[in-house]
Design an enzyme around this catalytic site. Structure first.
Site, PDB file in Angstrom:
ATOM      1  N   SER A  37       0.813  -1.221   0.000  1.00  0.00           N
ATOM      2  CA  SER A  37       0.000   0.000   0.000  1.00  0.00           C
ATOM      3  C   SER A  37       0.845   1.270   0.000  1.00  0.00           C
ATOM      4  O   SER A  37       0.431   2.290  -0.538  1.00  0.00           O
ATOM      5  CB  SER A  37      -0.910   0.039   1.230  1.00  0.00           C
ATOM      6  OG  SER A  37      -1.609  -1.159   1.364  1.00  0.00           O
ATOM      7  N   GLU A  58       3.504  -1.737  14.938  1.00  0.00           N
ATOM      8  CA  GLU A  58       4.133  -0.429  14.707  1.00  0.00           C
ATOM      9  C   GLU A  58       5.126  -0.053  15.799  1.00  0.00           C
ATOM     10  O   GLU A  58       6.168   0.557  15.532  1.00  0.00           O
ATOM     11  CB  GLU A  58       3.063   0.658  14.572  1.00  0.00           C
ATOM     12  CG  GLU A  58       2.159   0.496  13.352  1.00  0.00           C
ATOM     13  CD  GLU A  58       1.061  -0.541  13.544  1.00  0.00           C
ATOM     14  OE1 GLU A  58       0.840  -0.995  14.697  1.00  0.00           O
ATOM     15  OE2 GLU A  58       0.414  -0.913  12.550  1.00  0.00           O
ATOM     16  N   ARG A 166      -1.362   9.863  -0.626  1.00  0.00           N
ATOM     17  CA  ARG A 166      -1.523   8.582  -1.310  1.00  0.00           C
ATOM     18  C   ARG A 166      -1.373   8.853  -2.804  1.00  0.00           C
ATOM     19  O   ARG A 166      -0.240   8.977  -3.254  1.00  0.00           O
ATOM     20  CB  ARG A 166      -2.890   8.016  -0.930  1.00  0.00           C
ATOM     21  CG  ARG A 166      -3.153   6.603  -1.324  1.00  0.00           C
ATOM     22  CD  ARG A 166      -4.404   6.099  -0.581  1.00  0.00           C
ATOM     23  NE  ARG A 166      -4.909   4.854  -1.090  1.00  0.00           N
ATOM     24  CZ  ARG A 166      -6.010   4.743  -1.834  1.00  0.00           C
ATOM     25  NH1 ARG A 166      -6.708   5.801  -2.166  1.00  0.00           N
ATOM     26  NH2 ARG A 166      -6.416   3.559  -2.241  1.00  0.00           N
TER      27      ARG A 166
END
Lengths: 312, 274
Positions: A37, A58, A166
């Site tokens: 992604s 994370e 993005r």
């Protein structure tokens, strides 16, 4: 970088990263299961030994990177902006406190993950990163800015937070000739009546507003606050003096972000009337990032409204 | 779980044992003495770590001028900093006088470890962060072809942190045979006993299931600690050593209680009697 008709931040980032991996053999790319992604996974094509997916972890990712940098590697963590924030304390307490050479690259910042809604839309990250000592905060405006800055970021020692969107990223700096320097703001358009300071994709709205205001006889400067921390105090002060009015715009909360950073400078060096355009609520789902910017009035129309009000 | 702490095949000589005991006792006294200067230090957790730290620092940790050939010591339970400082002073990294300035605003020694203090390899203080860092260091060492080992010391209360679980599974994937973690089971966390708050008795099974080599030892017995470490060096995967300890070990006023602190009067009495 063009991909079909779309300019994409993450595409540009991923492809450039692959190239930069050739030049720096210590560069290590780490992600928490978002390699595809974020496009970080492109790196794996050539450098499988220097690419780590730590899983959906994370906090572990951040301190893993910290440990690698402590033995001289050059780790870059790549994550969605929102989910990196659950490791804010790790970033603060290990990377910040030890001033480690870790590059933190986030994609999907602001409203760019439009469909996934408020849980995925990071509107607080600039504020949270800005307060960490030793941390620098860099926000490119478009893919061209990514090409300018990523090689510089990788060479620079010490922690840097690098904020990308993005896909939506209209070209705003393609016609500008400048070299990226940390701590430097870039004048995209000169003006005498009003200054708009922004960071990221909303600079497209800033330029659009400036064009429209020109038709009304209002001369508007537009500044790309590429480096939010350290901040270019001189350029901000110079334009505040020159134009007497400042509007800030950001795809981020107005509390603690770009507007706050600019206000902190001006209130000390040359206070002028200001207006702040940005987020004040959580986001929501939409079919496009553009729809969200318009829905929350983070757009050129708001700039024009505020400009006319400021110039009354 | 394998028993790493048996008394067979002792890797330690009588002379060395005496030396370690003397160092540990001096460090124990110095931690208690620090109470005179600052009553807010975490004495209980420090006293439970002293023998493990002594064994590592004075028997096993190898120094080297290159960061990938030296051994790393990460005190993830950073509140045991006074014990670490007392031993770093014995080792000669910091001056003993510095111990009496602990937490003084103009002093070197912080309430939790910071890398600007000589001999400290990671700034800690927030629980759960040391193991991930250790995995990064151990991975970096392997990538560079170094031979350094990484020791991480955690508490049992610290195991509540999600990051520990993230790191636990991660270390196994990296196949890090140069990583040795201690989980010090002193059976107390900040608010009370671990049994009352979140039981920890299942932890060795979990670590083993995940893929670690799991050993145990008596965390106050040098022979037991050394045996566990010698066993750990033979493993071809990450090793965790569960060390049974007592909070406040050796200081009767707080031993085996949740108390971290005691009064200077009690400290004086201990030091005069000792």
């Amino acid at each position: 970088m063009m991909q079909g008709n779309i300019y994409s931040m993450r595409e540009t980032f991923g492809r450039l990263l692959l190239k930069l991996g050739e030049e720096d053999k210590d560069l290590i790319v780490i992600t928490a299961d978002v390699g595809d992604s974020t496009r970080a996974a492109y790196f794996k094509e050539k450098f499988v030994d220097r690419y780590f997916n730590v899983g959906i972890s994370e906090q572990d990712m951040v301190n893993f990177a910290a440990g690698l940098s402590a033995v001289g590697k050059k780790p870059m963590v790549v994550e969605f902006a929102m989910f990196l924030l659950r490791a804010w304390e790790q970033i603060r307490n290990t990377i910040g406190r030890m001033n480690l050479n870790v590059k933190i690259v986030v994609t999907h910042s602001g409203y760019s993950d439009h469909g996934d809604g408020s849980s995925h839309q990071a509107l607080e990250d600039i504020a949270l990163m800005r307060v960490i000592p030793n941390m620098r905060v860099i926000v490119p405006a478009d893919p061209k800015d990514v090409e300018r800055s990523l090689p510089v970021i990788i060479k620079e020692k010490g922690p840097i937070y690098y904020r990308l969107g993005r896909d939506y990223s209209p070209p705003v700096t393609v016609n500008n000739e400048y070299e990226f320097k940390i701590g430097k703001a870039y004048v995209l358009r000169d003006g005498t009546d009003l200054t708009i300071v922004g960071a990221g994709v909303v600079l497209w709205d800033a330029l659009k507003a400036a064009e429209e205001l020109e038709k009304l006889g209002i001369s508007t400067a537009v500044i790309n606050l590429f480096s939010i921390k350290p901040i270019d105090e001189n350029t901000i002060e110079y334009y505040a003096r020159k134009t007497g009015r400042v509007i800030t715009i950001e795809e981020h909360s107005i509390y603690g972000g770009v507007g706050s950073a600019v206000a902190e400078v001006l209130v000390r060096r040359y206070p002028v009337p200001m207006r702040f355009i940005g987020a004040t609520t959580f986001g929501r789902s939409a079919r496009s990032q553009r729809d969200l910017l318009d829905y929350y009035n983070i757009n050129y129309k708001s700039i024009i409204r505020e400009a006319i009000d400021l110039l009354k | 779980m394998e028993k790493g702490g048996g008394r067979d095949g002792t890797p330690i000589s009588v002379e060395e044992l005496d030396r370690l005991r003397q160092i540990a006792e001096k460090a124990r006294k110095n931690v208690i003495k620090m109470l005179f200067y600052d009553q807010t230090i975490h004495v209980g957790s420090s006293l439970s770590s002293i023998e493990i730290l002594t064994t590592l620092i004075f028997k096993y940790i190898r120094n080297d001028s290159t960061i990938v050939n030296k051994d790393w010591l990460i005190l993830s339970k950073g509140h045991a900093a006074p014990a670490l400082y007392a031993l770093l002073a014995e080792k000669g990294y910091i001056k003993e006088e510095e111990l009496w300035r602990i937490q003084d605003v103009a002093g070197l020694l912080q309430g939790h470890p910071e890398v600007f203090i000589p001999g400290v390899d990671m700034s800690t203080g927030s629980l759960g962060q040391g193991l991930s860092f250790g995995i990064g260091v151990a991975t970096g060492i392997k990538m560079s072809g170094g031979n350094g080992r990484v020791y991480v010391i955690m508490g049992d209360g610290e195991q509540d942190e999600g990051e520990v679980w993230e790191a636990m599974t991660h270390a196994v994937v990296r196949n890090l045979d140069n990583l040795i973690a201690f989980v010090e089971m002193n059976k107390f966390q900040l608010d009370g006993s671990t049994d009352e708050i979140k039981p920890k008795n299942y932890l060795p099974k979990v670590w083993e299931e995940v893929g670690w080599k799991v050993l145990n030892c008596d965390g106050h017995d040098f022979i037991s600690i050394s045996n566990a470490l010698e066993e750990a060096f033979k493993a071809n995967k990450p090793v965790v050593i569960f060390a049974n300890t007592l909070r406040g070990k050796g200081f009767a006023q707080i031993e085996n209680t949740k108390k971290q602190r005691s009064s200077p009067d009690d400290a004086r009495k201990y030091l005069l009697d000792a």
